[in-house]
Scaffold this active site. Structure first.
Site, PDB file in Angstrom:
ATOM      1  N   HIS A   1       0.810  -1.216   0.000  1.00  0.00           N
ATOM      2  CA  HIS A   1       0.000   0.000   0.000  1.00  0.00           C
ATOM      3  C   HIS A   1       0.846   1.269   0.000  1.00  0.00           C
ATOM      4  O   HIS A   1       1.894   1.350   0.625  1.00  0.00           O
ATOM      5  CB  HIS A   1      -0.936   0.013   1.217  1.00  0.00           C
ATOM      6  N   ASP A   2       0.384   2.242  -0.763  1.00  0.00           N
ATOM      7  CA  ASP A   2       0.927   3.602  -0.792  1.00  0.00           C
ATOM      8  C   ASP A   2       2.309   3.698  -1.418  1.00  0.00           C
ATOM      9  O   ASP A   2       2.961   4.742  -1.323  1.00  0.00           O
ATOM     10  CB  ASP A   2       0.951   4.219   0.615  1.00  0.00           C
TER      11      ASP A   2
ATOM     12  N   GLY B   1       5.034  -1.053   2.718  1.00  0.00           N
ATOM     13  CA  GLY B   1       4.204   0.118   2.498  1.00  0.00           C
ATOM     14  C   GLY B   1       4.991   1.412   2.423  1.00  0.00           C
ATOM     15  O   GLY B   1       6.054   1.551   3.027  1.00  0.00           O
TER      16      GLY B   1
END
Length: 262
Positions: free
Chosen positions: A121-122, A139
């Site tokens: 994520h991200d 992440g």
């Protein structure tokens, strides 16, 4: 619709260009958009709020746009954005962003993502990168343009990998890797610059030598990082043809939050 295999399951709300191909048993969710010329192989799942550009190729068994592996995620409508011309090989996972960051995981253009790569994520990945088999990005990792990540590379969350950098096979990266630098080992340490990669991308011999001198100032001169950064500013004035690359190094170091590999 002849380009869509009859066993594929595509939500009626998904937006696919008429030229998109979807292979057998693939599943595409309601909040997905896919641009012209993209090919989705068999057994691929594309879910979440995911936008995909033109001329991408997804090989079989990919998981694209699934919920992030973050216990804080509570179903927020975060996104995955994929650009144009990317090749995504088998068993790759690209997760949505989270509300703890910008809310978007991004992949730029013309990237080559090999089998079993995980992008959490991200993460923000630039363009023209090569991410080799089994590399794992935690992440919030940022990867610049023209980076090469060797097989089984692991990158700690919130690390940055500067443009034109390279990691060796099994590198374990826990701090930022400056532009042009090769990182190797567990934990990863600097191992020179990615000189061959730079030449392949059209850097002149003089530019490569200027970047090598900058590398020596940072890693071989015995200067503190603050003094080395000041020396880089002086080096910019001496090497006008390479000033933008030396500045890229200096600014990357000055803005590093985790510190650079040493």
């Amino acid at each position: 619709m002849s380009r869509i295999h009859p066993t594929a399951v595509i939500d009626s709300s998904a937006e696919l260009d008429s030229s998109v191909e979807v292979g057998p048993y693939s599943i595409i969710g309601p909040n997905v958009t896919i641009g012209a010329g993209t090919k989705v192989g068999p057994h691929v799942v594309i879910d979440g709020h995911t936008s995909i550009g033109r001329d991408n190729t997804f090989f079989q068994f990919g998981s694209i746009g699934a919920a992030p592996q973050d216990k804080k995620y509570a179903g927020e409508p975060t996104r995955l954005e994929i650009g144009n011309g990317n090749t995504i090989r088998e068993f790759v996972t690209l997760n949505l962003g989270t509300s703890q960051d910008v809310g978007v995981t991004r992949l730029g253009d013309n990237n080559w993502i090999m089998a079993y790569v995980h992008v959490a994520h991200d993460c923000q990945i630039g363009s023209q990168t090569v991410i080799a088999n089994n590399a794992t990005l935690a992440g919030h990792v940022h990867v610049g343009d023209c980076v090469l990540l060797g097989g089984f590379t692991t990158i700690h969350q919130f690390c940055r990998i500067g443009p034109h950098a390279m990691t060796a096979f099994t590198a374990a990266v826990s701090q930022d890797v400056p532009p042009f630098v090769t990182a190797a080992g567990n934990r990863a340490v600097p191992a020179g610059i990615n000189s061959e990669g730079l030449r392949r991308r059209g850097f002149s011999d003089d530019q490569v030598m200027s970047i090598k001198r900058a590398y020596r100032l940072i890693y071989r001169s015995g200067l503190s990082l603050g003094d080395a950064t000041a020396a880089l500013a002086a080096e910019e004035l001496k090497s006008p043809d390479s000033a933008e690359y030396i500045r890229m190094l200096r600014e990357f170091i000055s803005t590093s939050q985790r510190g650079i590999i040493r």
